[in-house]
Scaffold this active site. Structure first.
Site, PDB file in Angstrom:
ATOM      1  N   THR A   1       9.732   2.640 -30.077  1.00 47.37           N
ATOM      2  CA  THR A   1       8.632   2.523 -29.231  1.00 47.37           C
ATOM      3  C   THR A   1       7.667   2.102 -29.872  1.00 47.37           C
ATOM      4  O   THR A   1       7.583   1.916 -30.880  1.00 47.37           O
ATOM      5  CB  THR A   1       8.302   3.907 -28.557  1.00 47.37           C
ATOM      6  OG1 THR A   1       9.342   4.567 -27.736  1.00 47.37           O
ATOM      7  CG2 THR A   1       6.989   4.074 -27.659  1.00 47.37           C
TER       8      THR A   1
ATOM      9  N   ARG B   1      15.860   7.670 -15.941  1.00 48.56           N
ATOM     10  CA  ARG B   1      15.116   8.435 -16.890  1.00 48.56           C
ATOM     11  C   ARG B   1      13.904   8.045 -17.319  1.00 48.56           C
ATOM     12  O   ARG B   1      13.598   7.009 -17.887  1.00 48.56           O
ATOM     13  CB  ARG B   1      16.135   9.059 -18.034  1.00 48.56           C
ATOM     14  CG  ARG B   1      15.430   9.766 -18.940  1.00 48.56           C
ATOM     15  CD  ARG B   1      14.868   9.085 -20.338  1.00 48.56           C
ATOM     16  NE  ARG B   1      14.477   9.782 -21.329  1.00 48.56           N
ATOM     17  CZ  ARG B   1      13.700   9.513 -22.442  1.00 48.56           C
ATOM     18  NH1 ARG B   1      13.546   8.177 -22.445  1.00 48.56           N
ATOM     19  NH2 ARG B   1      13.570  10.197 -23.474  1.00 48.56           N
TER      20      ARG B   1
ATOM     21  N   GLY C   1      10.907   8.798 -20.080  1.00 48.45           N
ATOM     22  CA  GLY C   1      10.479   9.654 -21.216  1.00 48.45           C
ATOM     23  C   GLY C   1       9.012  10.040 -21.229  1.00 48.45           C
ATOM     24  O   GLY C   1       8.419  10.221 -20.223  1.00 48.45           O
ATOM     25  N   ASP C   2       8.546  10.096 -22.394  1.00 52.02           N
ATOM     26  CA  ASP C   2       7.377  10.710 -22.791  1.00 52.02           C
ATOM     27  C   ASP C   2       6.297   9.407 -22.660  1.00 52.02           C
ATOM     28  O   ASP C   2       5.014   9.639 -22.193  1.00 52.02           O
ATOM     29  CB  ASP C   2       6.981  11.455 -24.207  1.00 52.02           C
ATOM     30  CG  ASP C   2       7.713  10.535 -25.137  1.00 52.02           C
ATOM     31  OD1 ASP C   2       8.363   9.526 -25.023  1.00 52.02           O
ATOM     32  OD2 ASP C   2       6.910  10.590 -26.316  1.00 52.02           O
TER      33      ASP C   2
ATOM     34  N   THR D   1       6.199   8.285 -30.812  1.00 50.59           N
ATOM     35  CA  THR D   1       7.473   7.708 -30.789  1.00 50.59           C
ATOM     36  C   THR D   1       8.571   8.910 -31.146  1.00 50.59           C
ATOM     37  O   THR D   1       8.176   9.798 -31.749  1.00 50.59           O
ATOM     38  CB  THR D   1       7.837   6.521 -31.740  1.00 50.59           C
ATOM     39  OG1 THR D   1       7.721   6.979 -33.082  1.00 50.59           O
ATOM     40  CG2 THR D   1       6.427   5.343 -31.453  1.00 50.59           C
ATOM     41  N   GLY D   2       9.786   8.533 -30.691  1.00 45.63           N
ATOM     42  CA  GLY D   2      10.673   9.651 -31.112  1.00 45.63           C
ATOM     43  C   GLY D   2      11.362  10.167 -29.857  1.00 45.63           C
ATOM     44  O   GLY D   2      10.977   9.781 -28.730  1.00 45.63           O
TER      45      GLY D   2
ATOM     46  N   GLY E   1      11.608  11.809 -26.694  1.00 51.14           N
ATOM     47  CA  GLY E   1      10.481  11.830 -25.664  1.00 51.14           C
ATOM     48  C   GLY E   1      10.580  13.327 -24.810  1.00 51.14           C
ATOM     49  O   GLY E   1       9.501  13.788 -24.538  1.00 51.14           O
TER      50      GLY E   1
HETATM   51  N1  ASP Z   1       9.916   8.254 -26.895  1.00 51.79           N
HETATM   52  C1  ASP Z   1      10.569   7.226 -26.282  1.00 51.79           C
HETATM   53  C2  ASP Z   1      11.564   8.135 -25.149  1.00 51.79           C
HETATM   54  O1  ASP Z   1      11.418   9.282 -25.397  1.00 51.79           O
HETATM   55  C3  ASP Z   1      11.564   6.854 -27.197  1.00 51.79           C
HETATM   56  C4  ASP Z   1      11.330   6.597 -28.649  1.00 51.79           C
HETATM   57  O2  ASP Z   1      10.094   6.675 -28.939  1.00 51.79           O
HETATM   58  O3  ASP Z   1      12.130   6.179 -29.585  1.00 51.79           O
HETATM   59  O4  ASP Z   1      11.789   6.988 -24.235  1.00 51.79           O
END
Ligand code: ASP
Length: 372
Positions: free
Chosen positions: A221, A249, A251-252, A272-273, A275
């Site tokens: 992200t 779906r 995410g965050d 990021t990460g 979600g």
């Molecule tokens: N946070 C993002 C999500 O869950 C994905 C990511 O940052 O890797 O959609």
């Protein structure tokens, strides 16, 4: 009121000019930004991809945003111009055009943004066919009374705002990676939840090892936050979300308080990460609230990550030490211009100050890396 010196006057009038040139007036006329000169050192922070991709140009996201902010541009306009570079660059497989698609092979994008001084926000989730969802999020903020548009509604809104809707945001590379994933998982696809989890995990690790997926971008992200010399704070997050997600779906990233939170008087935080872990804990809101209570951005983010660790109790999400077995990263800055990048496990992030752009290590809650 303190008299403005020439530089501050030029910055204010330039900013007003940029705002006037930016397009139609908003539906809800904003009061002009009050000039309260402060001696804040401007800074832009972002995920590491913000200092990596240039989409064939000469500058990265953080360099672009920092340059615009210090030339007097509106902070959010500057950050969005920065992340647009990453959204449009087909090489970043986690954001915008060329982002890895969902389980049906369709690229669905999420984004939100917040404007500190205006105290306004906007977002889109699961939008298809628009390469720059951050721009649509900004229009949701500027042109509607709402904060979040999803799916077809978000796409219709973008079309009505004059965006070109494309049939497919896959690149050859992302389409081929999806085909490979489909081939490797199971043609039937819907396995029992337990078998599906382990098949997804195994296939993801194999595809990373075989070079189909950039290890940095299975999750991926861009979040980008900035503060101007006048102390104006904004932020934006944009993503193609979790690779191979179930269609629909979200995410965050498009969710205020999770993928991003800005309080113009306090600071900004974005993520990021994984979600789902962030959505459960609304970490960006927690971080800004901790900063409101006086915590340094680093300590504020560590508090949020510890809360995530405490609330992660399902065995499938834990490593052998009982720690969360996934990455989750926060990029934060406060109204004094202090900033931090803080992660569940060691990683890097991008910073741009008057000394130029750098990719630097993040503070980590745990040593090593997640094993998934
Ligand atoms: N946070 C993002 C999500 O869950 C994905 C990511 O940052 O890797 O959609």
């Amino acid at each position: 009121m303190k008299k403005l010196n020439r530089r501050e006057f030029v910055q204010t009038t330039t900013a007003a000019g940029v705002a006037a040139a930016a397009g139609p007036a908003t539906l809800f006329g904003q009061a002009p930004t009050v000039m309260t000169p402060k001696s804040v050192k401007p800074v832009v922070v972002s995920s590491a991809n913000g200092n990596r991709y240039k989409n064939g140009g000469t500058k990265t996201c953080v360099e672009t945003a920092f340059g615009l902010i210090t030339s007097g541009s509106d902070v959010l306009d500057a950050l969005i111009a920065g992340v647009n570079i990453v959204e449009l660059d087909p090489e970043d497989s986690s954001v915008g055009y060329g982002g890895l698609p969902n389980a049906d092979g369709v690229v669905q994008l999420d984004s939100c943004c917040m404007h500190g001084p205006k105290k306004r926000a906007g977002g889109v989730a699961e939008i298809e066919g628009v390469r720059t969802p951050s721009k649509v999020a900004q229009l949701v903020m500027d042109q509607t009374d709402h904060h979040l548009l999803v799916g077809k509604g978000a796409q219709d809104f973008a079309r009505n705002m004059g965006f070109k809707i494309e049939d497919d945001l896959n690149t050859e590379k992302s389409r081929k990676a999806w085909l490979e994933w489909k081939r490797r998982t199971d043609p039937l696809h819907y396995l029992s939840p337990k078998d599906r989890d382990s098949a997804h995990h195994r296939v993801a690790m194999e595809m990373i090892a075989d070079g189909w997926i950039d290890p940095e971008h299975y999750y991926g992200t861009i979040n980008c936050d900035g503060i101007s010399p006048k102390g104006e704070i904004c932020g934006v997050t944009t993503t193609s979300g979790l690779s191979w997600k179930i269609p629909g779906r979200a995410g965050d990233s498009p969710i205020l308080g999770a993928g991003l939170y800005v309080d113009g008087d306090v600071g900004a935080a974005g993520s990021t990460g994984r979600g789902e872990a962030n959505l459960y804990n609304l970490c960006s809101f927690v971080i800004v609230d901790e900063m409101r209570r006086g915590a340094h951005p680093k300590d504020a983010a560590l508090t949020a990550l510890k809360r995530v660790a405490k609330n992660t109790i399902e065995k499938r999400l834990l490593n052998a030490k009982g720690q969360p077995n996934f990455g989750l990263n926060f990029y934060c800055l406060n109204a004094k211009g202090e900033y931090a990048g803080v992660a569940m496990y060691q990683s890097t992030y991008a910073v741009c100050t008057e000394n130029g752009a750098q990719t630097v290590p993040m503070e980590a809650l745990f040593e090593g890396r997640p094993t998934d």
